[in-house]
Design an enzyme around this catalytic site. Sequence first.
Site, PDB file in Angstrom:
ATOM      1  N   GLU A  18       3.227   8.491   0.597  1.00  0.00           N
ATOM      2  CA  GLU A  18       3.524   7.186   1.219  1.00  0.00           C
ATOM      3  C   GLU A  18       4.950   7.147   1.738  1.00  0.00           C
ATOM      4  O   GLU A  18       5.226   6.623   2.821  1.00  0.00           O
ATOM      5  CB  GLU A  18       3.305   6.045   0.226  1.00  0.00           C
ATOM      6  CG  GLU A  18       1.880   5.872  -0.245  1.00  0.00           C
ATOM      7  CD  GLU A  18       0.885   5.729   0.890  1.00  0.00           C
ATOM      8  OE1 GLU A  18       1.193   5.075   1.891  1.00  0.00           O
ATOM      9  OE2 GLU A  18      -0.224   6.295   0.778  1.00  0.00           O
ATOM     10  N   TRP A  71       4.977   8.826   4.961  1.00  0.00           N
ATOM     11  CA  TRP A  71       4.487   7.954   6.054  1.00  0.00           C
ATOM     12  C   TRP A  71       5.645   7.172   6.666  1.00  0.00           C
ATOM     13  O   TRP A  71       5.737   6.990   7.873  1.00  0.00           O
ATOM     14  CB  TRP A  71       3.449   6.950   5.531  1.00  0.00           C
ATOM     15  CG  TRP A  71       2.022   7.400   5.610  1.00  0.00           C
ATOM     16  CD1 TRP A  71       1.220   7.723   4.553  1.00  0.00           C
ATOM     17  CD2 TRP A  71       1.217   7.564   6.802  1.00  0.00           C
ATOM     18  NE1 TRP A  71      -0.022   8.087   5.021  1.00  0.00           N
ATOM     19  CE2 TRP A  71      -0.054   7.987   6.387  1.00  0.00           C
ATOM     20  CE3 TRP A  71       1.453   7.393   8.163  1.00  0.00           C
ATOM     21  CZ2 TRP A  71      -1.091   8.245   7.282  1.00  0.00           C
ATOM     22  CZ3 TRP A  71       0.428   7.649   9.063  1.00  0.00           C
ATOM     23  CH2 TRP A  71      -0.829   8.074   8.619  1.00  0.00           C
ATOM     24  N   TRP A 125      -7.632  -8.962  25.685  1.00  0.00           N
ATOM     25  CA  TRP A 125      -7.534  -9.735  24.435  1.00  0.00           C
ATOM     26  C   TRP A 125      -7.983 -11.172  24.675  1.00  0.00           C
ATOM     27  O   TRP A 125      -7.755 -11.727  25.746  1.00  0.00           O
ATOM     28  CB  TRP A 125      -6.079  -9.735  23.928  1.00  0.00           C
ATOM     29  CG  TRP A 125      -5.501  -8.366  23.722  1.00  0.00           C
ATOM     30  CD1 TRP A 125      -4.562  -7.747  24.483  1.00  0.00           C
ATOM     31  CD2 TRP A 125      -5.832  -7.440  22.681  1.00  0.00           C
ATOM     32  NE1 TRP A 125      -4.281  -6.498  23.994  1.00  0.00           N
ATOM     33  CE2 TRP A 125      -5.049  -6.276  22.883  1.00  0.00           C
ATOM     34  CE3 TRP A 125      -6.718  -7.467  21.589  1.00  0.00           C
ATOM     35  CZ2 TRP A 125      -5.121  -5.164  22.047  1.00  0.00           C
ATOM     36  CZ3 TRP A 125      -6.783  -6.359  20.754  1.00  0.00           C
ATOM     37  CH2 TRP A 125      -5.995  -5.232  20.990  1.00  0.00           C
ATOM     38  N   ASN A 153      -0.477  -3.734   0.395  1.00  0.00           N
ATOM     39  CA  ASN A 153      -0.822  -2.841   1.518  1.00  0.00           C
ATOM     40  C   ASN A 153      -2.296  -2.900   1.918  1.00  0.00           C
ATOM     41  O   ASN A 153      -2.626  -3.003   3.099  1.00  0.00           O
ATOM     42  CB  ASN A 153      -0.442  -1.404   1.166  1.00  0.00           C
ATOM     43  CG  ASN A 153      -0.849  -0.443   2.272  1.00  0.00           C
ATOM     44  OD1 ASN A 153      -0.424  -0.581   3.405  1.00  0.00           O
ATOM     45  ND2 ASN A 153      -1.720   0.499   1.945  1.00  0.00           N
ATOM     46  N   TRP A 189      -2.515  -6.971  19.027  1.00  0.00           N
ATOM     47  CA  TRP A 189      -1.846  -6.531  17.797  1.00  0.00           C
ATOM     48  C   TRP A 189      -0.368  -6.906  17.796  1.00  0.00           C
ATOM     49  O   TRP A 189       0.236  -7.095  16.745  1.00  0.00           O
ATOM     50  CB  TRP A 189      -2.024  -5.024  17.585  1.00  0.00           C
ATOM     51  CG  TRP A 189      -1.580  -4.162  18.739  1.00  0.00           C
ATOM     52  CD1 TRP A 189      -2.329  -3.753  19.799  1.00  0.00           C
ATOM     53  CD2 TRP A 189      -0.271  -3.599  18.961  1.00  0.00           C
ATOM     54  NE1 TRP A 189      -1.577  -2.985  20.657  1.00  0.00           N
ATOM     55  CE2 TRP A 189      -0.317  -2.860  20.169  1.00  0.00           C
ATOM     56  CE3 TRP A 189       0.935  -3.639  18.245  1.00  0.00           C
ATOM     57  CZ2 TRP A 189       0.796  -2.181  20.678  1.00  0.00           C
ATOM     58  CZ3 TRP A 189       2.036  -2.958  18.758  1.00  0.00           C
ATOM     59  CH2 TRP A 189       1.952  -2.241  19.962  1.00  0.00           C
ATOM     60  N   TRP A 216       0.544  -1.415  12.516  1.00  0.00           N
ATOM     61  CA  TRP A 216      -0.235  -2.320  13.378  1.00  0.00           C
ATOM     62  C   TRP A 216      -1.008  -1.515  14.418  1.00  0.00           C
ATOM     63  O   TRP A 216      -2.172  -1.805  14.707  1.00  0.00           O
ATOM     64  CB  TRP A 216       0.662  -3.376  14.035  1.00  0.00           C
ATOM     65  CG  TRP A 216       0.764  -4.599  13.164  1.00  0.00           C
ATOM     66  CD1 TRP A 216       1.757  -4.889  12.280  1.00  0.00           C
ATOM     67  CD2 TRP A 216      -0.204  -5.650  13.050  1.00  0.00           C
ATOM     68  NE1 TRP A 216       1.470  -6.066  11.622  1.00  0.00           N
ATOM     69  CE2 TRP A 216       0.274  -6.565  12.076  1.00  0.00           C
ATOM     70  CE3 TRP A 216      -1.429  -5.934  13.666  1.00  0.00           C
ATOM     71  CZ2 TRP A 216      -0.424  -7.714  11.713  1.00  0.00           C
ATOM     72  CZ3 TRP A 216      -2.124  -7.087  13.305  1.00  0.00           C
ATOM     73  CH2 TRP A 216      -1.626  -7.956  12.339  1.00  0.00           C
TER      74      TRP A 216
HETATM   75  C1  LIG Z   1      -0.206  -4.100   9.293  1.00  0.00           C
HETATM   76  C2  LIG Z   1       0.797  -3.451   8.371  1.00  0.00           C
HETATM   77  C3  LIG Z   1       2.155  -3.721   8.517  1.00  0.00           C
HETATM   78  C4  LIG Z   1       3.101  -3.083   7.692  1.00  0.00           C
HETATM   79  N1  LIG Z   1       4.441  -3.375   7.859  1.00  0.00           N
HETATM   80  C5  LIG Z   1       5.362  -2.723   7.101  1.00  0.00           C
HETATM   81  C6  LIG Z   1       6.754  -2.974   7.253  1.00  0.00           C
HETATM   82  O1  LIG Z   1       7.189  -3.780   8.091  1.00  0.00           O
HETATM   83  N2  LIG Z   1       7.623  -2.310   6.448  1.00  0.00           N
HETATM   84  C7  LIG Z   1       7.198  -1.399   5.513  1.00  0.00           C
HETATM   85  O2  LIG Z   1       8.017  -0.824   4.807  1.00  0.00           O
HETATM   86  N3  LIG Z   1       5.889  -1.120   5.368  1.00  0.00           N
HETATM   87  C8  LIG Z   1       4.971  -1.750   6.107  1.00  0.00           C
HETATM   88  N4  LIG Z   1       3.633  -1.480   5.929  1.00  0.00           N
HETATM   89  C9  LIG Z   1       3.244  -0.380   5.015  1.00  0.00           C
HETATM   90  C10 LIG Z   1       2.917  -0.798   3.567  1.00  0.00           C
HETATM   91  O3  LIG Z   1       1.992  -1.835   3.566  1.00  0.00           O
HETATM   92  C11 LIG Z   1       4.162  -1.238   2.807  1.00  0.00           C
HETATM   93  O4  LIG Z   1       5.152  -0.235   2.880  1.00  0.00           O
HETATM   94  C12 LIG Z   1       3.867  -1.482   1.332  1.00  0.00           C
HETATM   95  O5  LIG Z   1       2.830  -2.390   1.164  1.00  0.00           O
HETATM   96  C13 LIG Z   1       5.124  -2.008   0.648  1.00  0.00           C
HETATM   97  O6  LIG Z   1       4.866  -2.300  -0.688  1.00  0.00           O
HETATM   98  P1  LIG Z   1       5.355  -1.336  -1.839  1.00  0.00           P
HETATM   99  O7  LIG Z   1       6.810  -1.049  -1.658  1.00  0.00           O
HETATM  100  O8  LIG Z   1       4.925  -1.942  -3.131  1.00  0.00           O
HETATM  101  O9  LIG Z   1       4.506  -0.030  -1.489  1.00  0.00           O
HETATM  102  P2  LIG Z   1       4.126   1.257  -2.333  1.00  0.00           P
HETATM  103  O10 LIG Z   1       2.661   1.422  -2.264  1.00  0.00           O
HETATM  104  O11 LIG Z   1       4.728   1.230  -3.703  1.00  0.00           O
HETATM  105  O12 LIG Z   1       4.754   2.434  -1.462  1.00  0.00           O
HETATM  106  C14 LIG Z   1       6.096   2.880  -1.627  1.00  0.00           C
HETATM  107  C15 LIG Z   1       6.786   2.968  -0.304  1.00  0.00           C
HETATM  108  O13 LIG Z   1       6.149   3.922   0.548  1.00  0.00           O
HETATM  109  C16 LIG Z   1       6.263   3.518   1.907  1.00  0.00           C
HETATM  110  N5  LIG Z   1       4.922   3.237   2.446  1.00  0.00           N
HETATM  111  C17 LIG Z   1       3.794   2.946   1.774  1.00  0.00           C
HETATM  112  N6  LIG Z   1       2.759   2.800   2.609  1.00  0.00           N
HETATM  113  C18 LIG Z   1       3.244   2.990   3.860  1.00  0.00           C
HETATM  114  C19 LIG Z   1       2.673   2.975   5.155  1.00  0.00           C
HETATM  115  N7  LIG Z   1       1.368   2.741   5.342  1.00  0.00           N
HETATM  116  N8  LIG Z   1       3.474   3.192   6.208  1.00  0.00           N
HETATM  117  C20 LIG Z   1       4.800   3.429   6.048  1.00  0.00           C
HETATM  118  N9  LIG Z   1       5.387   3.478   4.847  1.00  0.00           N
HETATM  119  C21 LIG Z   1       4.628   3.254   3.766  1.00  0.00           C
HETATM  120  C22 LIG Z   1       7.078   2.221   1.897  1.00  0.00           C
HETATM  121  O14 LIG Z   1       8.428   2.552   2.065  1.00  0.00           O
HETATM  122  C23 LIG Z   1       6.786   1.692   0.509  1.00  0.00           C
HETATM  123  O15 LIG Z   1       7.762   0.787   0.067  1.00  0.00           O
HETATM  124  C24 LIG Z   1       2.664  -2.133   6.715  1.00  0.00           C
HETATM  125  C25 LIG Z   1       1.295  -1.888   6.569  1.00  0.00           C
HETATM  126  C26 LIG Z   1       0.368  -2.535   7.391  1.00  0.00           C
HETATM  127  C27 LIG Z   1      -1.097  -2.209   7.219  1.00  0.00           C
END
Ligand SMILES: Cc1cc2nc3c(=O)[nH]c(=O)nc-3n(C[C@H](O)[C@H](O)[C@H](O)COP(=O)(O)OP(=O)(O)OC[C@H]3O[C@@H](n4cnc5c(N)ncnc54)[C@H](O)[C@@H]3O)c2cc1C
Length: 437
Positions: free
Chosen positions: A258, A261, A289, A324, A342, A365
């Site tokens: 993650e 990512w 759209w 997420n 989107w 997105w």
């Molecule tokens: C529509 C949409 C919009 C999002 N917008 C953002 C945003 O603006 N900023 C953001 O940091 N993340 C975003 N995410 C990715 C992800 O949802 C969040 O990083 C995550 O939910 C943050 O919670 P956490 O720190 O508890 O995540 P955890 O599950 O604990 O993950 C740890 C870290 O891994 C990274 N990570 C995890 N999943 C993703 C992912 N899919 N893409 C990129 N990095 C990821 C983040 O830095 C996150 O804090 C988005 C996802 C979706 C589907």
Amino acid sequence: MNYAVHWFRRDLRLEDNHALYEAIESGLKVKCIFILDTNILSQLTENDKRVPFIYNRLEEIQNELKSIGSDLWVYVGKPLEILQKLTEDENLKMVFTNRDYEPYAQKRDKAVYELLEDNDISFKGFKDQVIFDKDEILTQNGTPYTVYSPYMRKWKATLELDQVNYLQEFKIELNKENFLTSNQPTFPTLEFIGFKETELPDLPLNLKNAEIKDYDEVRDIPSLDATTKIGTALRFGTFSIREAVKYAIKENETFLNELIWREFFMQILYHFPKVQNHAFRDKYEGIAWRNNEEDFKLWCEGKTGYPLVDAGMRELNATGFMHNRVRMITASFLVKDLLIDWRWGEAYFGQKLMDFDLSSNNGNWQWAAGTGTDAAPYFRIFNPASQQKKFDPDFKYIQKWVPEFGTEDYPNEIVDHKEARERCLTAYKKAISKFEI
Ligand SMILES: Cc1cc2nc3c(=O)[nH]c(=O)nc-3n(C[C@H](O)[C@H](O)[C@H](O)COP(=O)(O)OP(=O)(O)OC[C@H]3O[C@@H](n4cnc5c(N)ncnc54)[C@H](O)[C@@H]3O)c2cc1C
């Protein structure tokens, strides 16, 4: 006395901070500054929770620096104008900062570089918010990766080659001799910069509580609240990515994936800045759209009649965070079921998310819309009812955020999913058919 400036931006910490470390290493006294950038602040509402978050963090940093007789100089204005003013002091010899890869930041830093160069002040940028810089992970042909899995494999293989170096901590000596002495700089109040004190959402760095060992098993269940909530800390740099990666390597590979990512989307935004406003794949630019404003409002308010979508939107509105799995479901619903651009959803998340990061928000997105780097076909459309059965089977998450669910007060579904699905497929097919020979 000659001195250097360390300019804090997305690196709000005094520990393991690369540019700050280098500033101290320069042998010059270091003056720490932060600029509350009015180009950015003017686009936010007075209730934005991220500004108080930053503000609190600045106060903490300031207190730490004060304890050694120095300070944090906080300015309000346009960065170029503030720096122009700082160059008037001929004792300023160098400016250190950590790199920022967003298009706005790139443009800003280029202008700052030119300004400082004109004044014989060197401007040094360092890698800090990522393990690998924009050009460190490239294909054999020297081009950027546009698909996650090979990027992730190369990322891991490169780290393996020199883990000690890549994850090295930049130890900061908080030592009086290293920093400029305070001459009572101004520290504007939150009110002065146009924002309200607010109770900050509970967004702790949840690494330990999240029991990262089981992360891959629990991360998809929103009611468990089992993810790390590290996003905000990584966004503002209150926690070092090197620390997070060391932890991930030790505890859980899915968690590491993650974090990769995050870097994948950062380098996509850097190499393909057009994604900020356009589909990564051109053929998805011409979708007709519906963009129904009433539907959009109901989605924003969490009143679509689809409980998991509504729960997610209400969590976001109340806390600045959304799980997420639910981000994926709400995004898919907006784009596919409501056939709303989107970019509308992206902008709404951008206003509300504490962990908002342009690259991750945009990348995800576009993933949800099927317009991005991912090979997932656009016709894979989430069914909100089956997602609920799978990820919130006991309605625990739904009950927390939509207490009236199951009563007369809960709204009817604003669209029929089956019909909406067909409508979406037709619109997408029509748009991409123009690109087929
Ligand atoms: C529509 C949409 C919009 C999002 N917008 C953002 C945003 O603006 N900023 C953001 O940091 N993340 C975003 N995410 C990715 C992800 O949802 C969040 O990083 C995550 O939910 C943050 O919670 P956490 O720190 O508890 O995540 P955890 O599950 O604990 O993950 C740890 C870290 O891994 C990274 N990570 C995890 N999943 C993703 C992912 N899919 N893409 C990129 N990095 C990821 C983040 O830095 C996150 O804090 C988005 C996802 C979706 C589907």
